[in-house]
Design a protein around this motif. Structure first.
Motif, PDB file in Angstrom:
ATOM      1  N   ASN A  62      -4.189  -5.808  -5.007  1.00  0.00           N
ATOM      2  CA  ASN A  62      -4.013  -4.547  -4.908  1.00  0.00           C
ATOM      3  C   ASN A  62      -2.822  -4.634  -5.624  1.00  0.00           C
ATOM      4  OD1 ASN A  62      -6.405  -3.022  -4.030  1.00  0.00           O
ATOM      5  ND2 ASN A  62      -5.055  -4.091  -2.386  1.00  0.00           N
ATOM      6  N   LYS A  63      -2.737  -3.689  -7.009  1.00  0.00           N
ATOM      7  CA  LYS A  63      -1.584  -3.495  -7.347  1.00  0.00           C
ATOM      8  C   LYS A  63      -0.701  -2.120  -6.763  1.00  0.00           C
ATOM      9  CE  LYS A  63      -1.905  -7.345 -11.053  1.00  0.00           C
ATOM     10  NZ  LYS A  63      -1.528  -7.848 -12.175  1.00  0.00           N
ATOM     11  N   PHE A  64       0.647  -1.230  -7.560  1.00  0.00           N
ATOM     12  CA  PHE A  64       0.679  -0.307  -7.088  1.00  0.00           C
ATOM     13  C   PHE A  64       2.426  -0.263  -7.055  1.00  0.00           C
ATOM     14  CE2 PHE A  64       0.672  -2.607  -3.034  1.00  0.00           C
ATOM     15  CZ  PHE A  64       1.697  -2.101  -1.984  1.00  0.00           C
ATOM     16  N   LYS A  65       2.383   0.940  -7.422  1.00  0.00           N
ATOM     17  CA  LYS A  65       4.126   1.259  -6.903  1.00  0.00           C
ATOM     18  C   LYS A  65       4.425   1.851  -5.931  1.00  0.00           C
ATOM     19  CE  LYS A  65       5.046   0.818 -11.373  1.00  0.00           C
ATOM     20  NZ  LYS A  65       5.577   1.999 -13.102  1.00  0.00           N
ATOM     21  N   LEU A  66       5.442   2.068  -5.031  1.00  0.00           N
ATOM     22  CA  LEU A  66       5.392   2.620  -4.234  1.00  0.00           C
ATOM     23  C   LEU A  66       5.849   4.480  -4.007  1.00  0.00           C
ATOM     24  CD1 LEU A  66       8.291   0.758  -2.729  1.00  0.00           C
ATOM     25  CD2 LEU A  66       6.001   0.715  -2.072  1.00  0.00           C
ATOM     26  N   GLY A  67       4.573   5.480  -3.388  1.00  0.00           N
ATOM     27  CA  GLY A  67       4.866   6.876  -3.732  1.00  0.00           C
ATOM     28  C   GLY A  67       3.652   6.708  -4.431  1.00  0.00           C
ATOM     29  N   GLU A  68       3.460   6.367  -5.338  1.00  0.00           N
ATOM     30  CA  GLU A  68       2.220   6.412  -6.101  1.00  0.00           C
ATOM     31  C   GLU A  68       0.841   5.850  -5.600  1.00  0.00           C
ATOM     32  OE1 GLU A  68       3.167   4.865  -9.679  1.00  0.00           O
ATOM     33  OE2 GLU A  68       5.204   6.013  -9.848  1.00  0.00           O
ATOM     34  N   GLU A  69      -0.567   7.055  -5.848  1.00  0.00           N
ATOM     35  CA  GLU A  69      -1.935   7.199  -5.790  1.00  0.00           C
ATOM     36  C   GLU A  69      -2.066   5.574  -6.419  1.00  0.00           C
ATOM     37  OE1 GLU A  69      -5.794   9.479  -5.811  1.00  0.00           O
ATOM     38  OE2 GLU A  69      -4.070  10.273  -4.141  1.00  0.00           O
ATOM     39  N   TYR A  70      -3.794   4.925  -5.935  1.00  0.00           N
ATOM     40  CA  TYR A  70      -4.111   3.832  -6.808  1.00  0.00           C
ATOM     41  C   TYR A  70      -5.223   3.667  -6.325  1.00  0.00           C
ATOM     42  CZ  TYR A  70      -2.533   0.882  -2.344  1.00  0.00           C
ATOM     43  OH  TYR A  70      -2.081   0.016  -1.815  1.00  0.00           O
ATOM     44  N   GLU A  71      -6.439   2.904  -6.707  1.00  0.00           N
ATOM     45  CA  GLU A  71      -7.752   3.123  -5.937  1.00  0.00           C
ATOM     46  C   GLU A  71      -8.000   1.624  -5.530  1.00  0.00           C
ATOM     47  OE1 GLU A  71     -10.897   4.912  -9.087  1.00  0.00           O
ATOM     48  OE2 GLU A  71      -9.907   6.507  -8.339  1.00  0.00           O
ATOM     49  N   GLU A  72      -8.702   1.004  -5.067  1.00  0.00           N
ATOM     50  CA  GLU A  72      -8.969   0.500  -3.859  1.00  0.00           C
ATOM     51  C   GLU A  72     -10.201   0.046  -3.947  1.00  0.00           C
ATOM     52  OE1 GLU A  72      -8.339  -3.028  -0.458  1.00  0.00           O
ATOM     53  OE2 GLU A  72      -6.968  -0.980  -0.678  1.00  0.00           O
ATOM     54  N   SER A  73     -11.194  -0.745  -4.890  1.00  0.00           N
ATOM     55  CA  SER A  73     -12.497  -0.819  -4.083  1.00  0.00           C
ATOM     56  C   SER A  73     -13.089  -1.739  -3.849  1.00  0.00           C
ATOM     57  CB  SER A  73     -13.029  -1.508  -5.876  1.00  0.00           C
ATOM     58  OG  SER A  73     -14.579  -1.804  -5.185  1.00  0.00           O
ATOM     59  N   MET A  74     -14.121  -1.408  -2.041  1.00  0.00           N
ATOM     60  CA  MET A  74     -14.500  -2.058  -1.455  1.00  0.00           C
ATOM     61  C   MET A  74     -15.804  -1.733  -0.915  1.00  0.00           C
ATOM     62  SD  MET A  74     -11.288  -2.341   0.507  1.00  0.00           S
ATOM     63  CE  MET A  74     -11.797  -2.713   1.970  1.00  0.00           C
ATOM     64  N   PRO A  75     -16.642  -2.781   0.074  1.00  0.00           N
ATOM     65  CA  PRO A  75     -17.677  -2.407  -0.151  1.00  0.00           C
ATOM     66  C   PRO A  75     -18.478  -1.231  -0.273  1.00  0.00           C
ATOM     67  CG  PRO A  75     -16.259  -4.724   0.825  1.00  0.00           C
ATOM     68  CD  PRO A  75     -16.119  -3.834   0.580  1.00  0.00           C
ATOM     69  N   GLY A  76     -18.332  -0.290   0.605  1.00  0.00           N
ATOM     70  CA  GLY A  76     -18.389   0.874   0.625  1.00  0.00           C
ATOM     71  C   GLY A  76     -17.527   1.816   0.137  1.00  0.00           C
ATOM     72  N   GLY A  77     -17.325   1.642  -0.813  1.00  0.00           N
ATOM     73  CA  GLY A  77     -17.057   2.362  -2.324  1.00  0.00           C
ATOM     74  C   GLY A  77     -15.528   2.334  -2.243  1.00  0.00           C
ATOM     75  N   ILE A  78     -14.786   3.559  -3.307  1.00  0.00           N
ATOM     76  CA  ILE A  78     -13.672   3.136  -3.833  1.00  0.00           C
ATOM     77  C   ILE A  78     -12.341   3.929  -2.902  1.00  0.00           C
ATOM     78  CG2 ILE A  78     -11.836   4.301  -5.626  1.00  0.00           C
ATOM     79  CD1 ILE A  78     -13.298   2.310  -6.691  1.00  0.00           C
ATOM     80  N   LEU A  79     -11.293   3.177  -2.057  1.00  0.00           N
ATOM     81  CA  LEU A  79     -10.435   3.748  -1.283  1.00  0.00           C
ATOM     82  C   LEU A  79      -9.128   4.289  -2.384  1.00  0.00           C
ATOM     83  CD1 LEU A  79     -10.224   1.125   1.428  1.00  0.00           C
ATOM     84  CD2 LEU A  79     -11.368   3.609   1.795  1.00  0.00           C
ATOM     85  N   LYS A  80      -8.904   5.885  -1.797  1.00  0.00           N
ATOM     86  CA  LYS A  80      -7.783   6.353  -2.604  1.00  0.00           C
ATOM     87  C   LYS A  80      -6.436   5.836  -1.676  1.00  0.00           C
ATOM     88  CE  LYS A  80     -10.007   9.581  -5.856  1.00  0.00           C
ATOM     89  NZ  LYS A  80     -10.225   8.841  -6.796  1.00  0.00           N
ATOM     90  N   ASN A  81      -5.480   5.196  -2.504  1.00  0.00           N
ATOM     91  CA  ASN A  81      -4.402   5.287  -1.389  1.00  0.00           C
ATOM     92  C   ASN A  81      -3.131   5.028  -1.984  1.00  0.00           C
ATOM     93  OD1 ASN A  81      -6.113   2.841  -0.307  1.00  0.00           O
ATOM     94  ND2 ASN A  81      -6.162   0.846  -1.490  1.00  0.00           N
ATOM     95  N   ASN A  82      -1.720   5.292  -1.064  1.00  0.00           N
ATOM     96  CA  ASN A  82      -0.748   5.278  -1.436  1.00  0.00           C
ATOM     97  C   ASN A  82       0.320   4.156  -0.522  1.00  0.00           C
ATOM     98  OD1 ASN A  82       1.876   6.458  -1.244  1.00  0.00           O
ATOM     99  ND2 ASN A  82       1.151   8.195  -2.153  1.00  0.00           N
ATOM    100  N   THR A  83       1.216   3.531  -0.858  1.00  0.00           N
ATOM    101  CA  THR A  83       1.979   2.954  -0.113  1.00  0.00           C
ATOM    102  C   THR A  83       3.545   3.258   0.360  1.00  0.00           C
ATOM    103  OG1 THR A  83       0.158   0.975  -0.399  1.00  0.00           O
ATOM    104  CG2 THR A  83       2.697   0.273   0.663  1.00  0.00           C
ATOM    105  N   ILE A  84       3.995   3.725   1.117  1.00  0.00           N
ATOM    106  CA  ILE A  84       5.048   3.160   0.868  1.00  0.00           C
ATOM    107  C   ILE A  84       5.774   2.702   1.768  1.00  0.00           C
ATOM    108  CG2 ILE A  84       5.478   6.054   1.011  1.00  0.00           C
ATOM    109  CD1 ILE A  84       5.762   5.516   4.436  1.00  0.00           C
ATOM    110  N   LEU A  85       7.441   2.209   1.621  1.00  0.00           N
ATOM    111  CA  LEU A  85       8.405   1.445   2.706  1.00  0.00           C
ATOM    112  C   LEU A  85       9.079   2.561   3.317  1.00  0.00           C
ATOM    113  CD1 LEU A  85       8.978  -1.739   2.815  1.00  0.00           C
ATOM    114  CD2 LEU A  85      11.360  -0.932   0.876  1.00  0.00           C
ATOM    115  N   GLU A  86       9.081   1.923   4.741  1.00  0.00           N
ATOM    116  CA  GLU A  86       9.351   2.347   6.111  1.00  0.00           C
ATOM    117  C   GLU A  86       9.702   0.869   6.424  1.00  0.00           C
ATOM    118  OE1 GLU A  86       7.918   4.601   9.774  1.00  0.00           O
ATOM    119  OE2 GLU A  86       7.872   5.911   7.379  1.00  0.00           O
ATOM    120  N   GLY A  87      11.171   0.538   6.473  1.00  0.00           N
ATOM    121  CA  GLY A  87      11.879  -0.780   7.056  1.00  0.00           C
ATOM    122  C   GLY A  87      11.154  -1.923   6.899  1.00  0.00           C
ATOM    123  N   ASP A  88      10.589  -2.602   8.108  1.00  0.00           N
ATOM    124  CA  ASP A  88      10.216  -3.735   7.242  1.00  0.00           C
ATOM    125  C   ASP A  88       9.335  -3.487   7.697  1.00  0.00           C
ATOM    126  OD1 ASP A  88      12.663  -5.018   7.332  1.00  0.00           O
ATOM    127  OD2 ASP A  88      12.966  -5.526   9.983  1.00  0.00           O
TER     128      ASP A  88
END
Length: 133
Positions: A62-88
């Motif tokens: 998974n390649k992403f920039k913090l706070g930006e939506e990205y897609e991830e392919s899973m066996p059950g379908g596509i996930l729409k993800n958003n990752t943030i950094l919070e402390g550790d």
């Protein structure tokens, strides 16, 4: 602040089968995923994060920039993800097929990383423990 980047080896799981069951993963793939011992690698290139989970059968990057939506392919379908950094922690909120809401929290320490998986609808949580190499 704890170092996030690095390679990690799998140590153990907690409640992973119940989590995958809540997601609707069929029996045989669920058992295969629960018995796998994946490696985890976290790297960063500029603003882009890379999270790689590798098993003998599959490698997911998974390649992403913090706070930006990205897609991830899973066996059950596509996930729409958003990752943030919070402390550790790297916190990924996902919306999957049928508007299923899940989250993954990567908690880092000097010793390793614990990934906490949450199925928001049912409240079921699972954990995967990794040790820093």
């Amino acid at each position: 602040m704890v170092q996030f980047e690095g390679k990690y080896t799998h140590q153990k799981n907690e409640n992973l089968d119940e989590y995958f069951k809540a997601l609707g993963v069929p029996y045989i793939p669920r058992k295969m995923m629960c018995s796998s011992s994946p490696s985890l690698e976290i790297s960063k290139n500029g603003e882009e994060w890379n999270v790689t989970i590798a098993t003998l059968m599959k490698t997911t990057v998974n390649k992403f920039k913090l706070g930006e939506e990205y897609e991830e392919s899973m066996p059950g379908g596509i996930l729409k993800n958003n990752t943030i950094l919070e402390g550790d922690k790297l916190i990924t909120k996902s919306v999957g097929p049928n508007n299923t809401n899940i989250s993954r929290i990567y908690e880092f320490s000097d010793d390793g990383c614990v990934i906490i998986y949450k199925h928001e609808t049912s409240g079921i949580e699972a954990k995967r423990y990794f040790k820093r190499m």
